[in-house]
Design an enzyme around this catalytic site. Structure first.
Site, short mmCIF file in Angstrom:
data_model
loop_
_atom_site.label_atom_id
_atom_site.label_comp_id
_atom_site.label_asym_id
_atom_site.label_seq_id
_atom_site.Cartn_x
_atom_site.Cartn_y
_atom_site.Cartn_z
N ARG A 164 -6.09 0.81 3.72
CA ARG A 164 -4.92 1.36 3.04
C ARG A 164 -4.50 0.49 1.87
O ARG A 164 -4.03 1.00 0.85
CB ARG A 164 -3.77 1.56 4.03
CG ARG A 164 -3.29 0.32 4.78
CD ARG A 164 -2.40 0.75 5.94
NE ARG A 164 -1.77 -0.35 6.67
CZ ARG A 164 -2.32 -0.99 7.69
NH1 ARG A 164 -3.55 -0.67 8.09
NH2 ARG A 164 -1.65 -1.93 8.33
N GLY A 169 -0.04 -2.50 12.15
CA GLY A 169 -0.64 -3.83 12.23
C GLY A 169 -2.03 -3.86 11.63
O GLY A 169 -2.26 -3.43 10.50
N LYS A 229 7.14 4.32 17.25
CA LYS A 229 8.27 3.39 17.22
C LYS A 229 9.48 3.93 17.98
O LYS A 229 10.16 3.18 18.70
CB LYS A 229 8.64 3.07 15.78
CG LYS A 229 7.56 2.28 15.05
CD LYS A 229 7.88 2.09 13.57
CE LYS A 229 6.74 1.37 12.87
NZ LYS A 229 6.98 1.24 11.41
N GLU A 247 -1.86 -6.98 7.26
CA GLU A 247 -0.53 -6.78 7.81
C GLU A 247 -0.32 -7.72 9.00
O GLU A 247 -1.28 -8.22 9.61
CB GLU A 247 -0.37 -5.32 8.24
CG GLU A 247 0.94 -4.94 8.91
CD GLU A 247 2.17 -5.21 8.06
OE1 GLU A 247 2.48 -6.41 7.84
OE2 GLU A 247 2.82 -4.25 7.63
N HIS A 297 0.83 -1.21 0.00
CA HIS A 297 0.00 0.00 0.00
C HIS A 297 0.86 1.26 0.00
O HIS A 297 2.01 1.26 0.45
CB HIS A 297 -0.92 0.01 1.22
CG HIS A 297 -0.19 0.01 2.53
ND1 HIS A 297 0.39 1.14 3.07
CD2 HIS A 297 0.07 -0.99 3.41
CE1 HIS A 297 0.96 0.86 4.22
NE2 HIS A 297 0.79 -0.45 4.44
N TRP A 312 -0.26 6.54 9.49
CA TRP A 312 0.59 6.13 10.61
C TRP A 312 2.03 5.86 10.19
O TRP A 312 2.92 5.87 11.03
CB TRP A 312 -0.02 4.93 11.33
CG TRP A 312 -1.09 5.34 12.31
CD1 TRP A 312 -1.72 6.56 12.38
CD2 TRP A 312 -1.65 4.55 13.34
NE1 TRP A 312 -2.64 6.56 13.40
CE2 TRP A 312 -2.62 5.33 14.00
CE3 TRP A 312 -1.44 3.24 13.78
CZ2 TRP A 312 -3.37 4.86 15.08
CZ3 TRP A 312 -2.20 2.76 14.85
CH2 TRP A 312 -3.14 3.57 15.49
N TYR A 352 0.59 -6.55 15.26
CA TYR A 352 1.65 -6.11 16.17
C TYR A 352 1.23 -6.11 17.63
O TYR A 352 1.93 -5.55 18.48
CB TYR A 352 2.16 -4.72 15.77
CG TYR A 352 3.33 -4.78 14.82
CD1 TYR A 352 4.60 -5.14 15.26
CD2 TYR A 352 3.17 -4.48 13.47
CE1 TYR A 352 5.68 -5.20 14.39
CE2 TYR A 352 4.24 -4.53 12.59
CZ TYR A 352 5.49 -4.89 13.06
OH TYR A 352 6.56 -4.95 12.19
N GLN A 360 2.01 5.09 1.19
CA GLN A 360 2.29 5.60 2.54
C GLN A 360 0.98 5.84 3.30
O GLN A 360 0.06 6.46 2.78
CB GLN A 360 3.07 6.90 2.45
CG GLN A 360 3.48 7.46 3.81
CD GLN A 360 3.99 8.88 3.71
OE1 GLN A 360 3.23 9.80 3.40
NE2 GLN A 360 5.29 9.06 3.95
N SER A 361 0.91 5.36 4.54
CA SER A 361 -0.29 5.54 5.36
C SER A 361 -0.11 6.70 6.33
O SER A 361 0.99 7.21 6.54
CB SER A 361 -0.61 4.26 6.14
OG SER A 361 0.30 4.10 7.23
N ARG A 374 11.83 -7.19 13.22
CA ARG A 374 12.52 -7.78 12.08
C ARG A 374 12.73 -9.29 12.17
O ARG A 374 12.95 -9.94 11.15
CB ARG A 374 13.90 -7.12 11.90
CG ARG A 374 13.88 -5.61 11.83
CD ARG A 374 12.99 -5.09 10.72
NE ARG A 374 13.39 -5.56 9.40
CZ ARG A 374 12.74 -5.28 8.28
NH1 ARG A 374 11.64 -4.56 8.33
NH2 ARG A 374 13.17 -5.72 7.12
#
EC number: 5.4.2.11
Length: 240
Positions: free
Chosen positions: A60, A22, A98, A87, A9, A14, A90, A11-12, A115
């Site tokens: 998105r 997530g 982050k 996605e 997608h 968030w 999370y 850029q969102s 990661r």
């Protein structure tokens, strides 16, 4: 040889705010909308057309697909939406910044959560307002299937099962397919297609809004892959 197009997608909102997203259903930013339009323009200019499309149930990704197909005059093709292309979940990190999370837990721990293949973030609880199992778009998910958190291995299992059961048969039959999904679901599929090790997948990043083209043989084994580069609007081979 058949071609498969994957697109993360655009850029969102968030992504801009540097938050863990997530399964949170945020929309595209203004830049993300433009990325989706550019993707459609590039694909059409490069001679691509599609018979069928797949996406997640998160706006998105759906909006990216709609805009891309609109630019290609392909909004009429069948589109299949599934939570299995959502996605990576999370968990309790969803919505958190982050950088702030890294300051709280340490860079090393947050890097492991983000990661690594088999380290899950802290889980949501079912009484958390971010737990959305009751939402109508998830009515087909059994209670035990609805994630409270996921690592990449969990994500890969659901993505690959959907690939094997639903998408791969259409690709093998010669259908031209586009998948609009998310950074980690595309990473999971790339890991499966290219047989990337758990260690090496840690270094794989998928850019927003940039079509990734896979060339596959008749057994759906990769012959090669490349990105359509929006800056020069020509085919440019890049390392995934």
């Amino acid at each position: 040889m058949v071609k498969l197009v994957l697109i993360r997608h655009g850029q969102s909102e968030w992504n801009v705010e540097n938050r863990f997203t997530g399964w949170t259903d945020v929309d595209l930013s203004s830049k993300g909308l433009e990325e989706a339009r550019e993707a459609g323009v590039m694909l059409k200019a490069s001679g691509f057309s599609f018979d069928i499309a797949y996406t997640s149930v998160l706006r998105r990704a759906m909006r990216t697909l709609w805009i891309t197909l609109e630019e290609m005059d392909l909004m009429w093709i069948p589109v299949y939406k599934t939570w299995k292309l959502n996605e990576r979940h999370y968990g309790a990190l969803q919505g958190l910044n982050k950088e702030e999370t890294a300051r709280k837990y340490g860079d090393e721990q947050v890097t492991l959560w983000r990661r690594s293949t088999n380290v899950r973030p802290p889980a949501l609880t079912k009484d958390d307002e971010r737990y959305e199992a009751a939402h109508p778009k998830y009515r087909d998910i059994k209670d035990y299937e609805f994630p409270l958190t996921e690592d990449l291995e969990d994500t890969e299992k659901r993505v690959v099962s959907y690939w094997n059961e639903e998408i791969a048969p259409n690709v093998k039959a010669g259908k031209q397919v586009i998948i609009a999904a998310h950074g980690n679901t595309i990473r999971a599929l790339v890991k499966h297609l290219d047989q990337i090790s758990d260690k090496d997948i840690e270094n794989v990043n998928i850019p927003t809004g940039t079509p990734l083209v896979y060339e596959l043989d008749n057994d759906l084994k990769p012959i090669g892959h490349y990105y359509l580069n929006r800056e020069i609007e020509t085919l440019e081979e890049k390392q995934v």
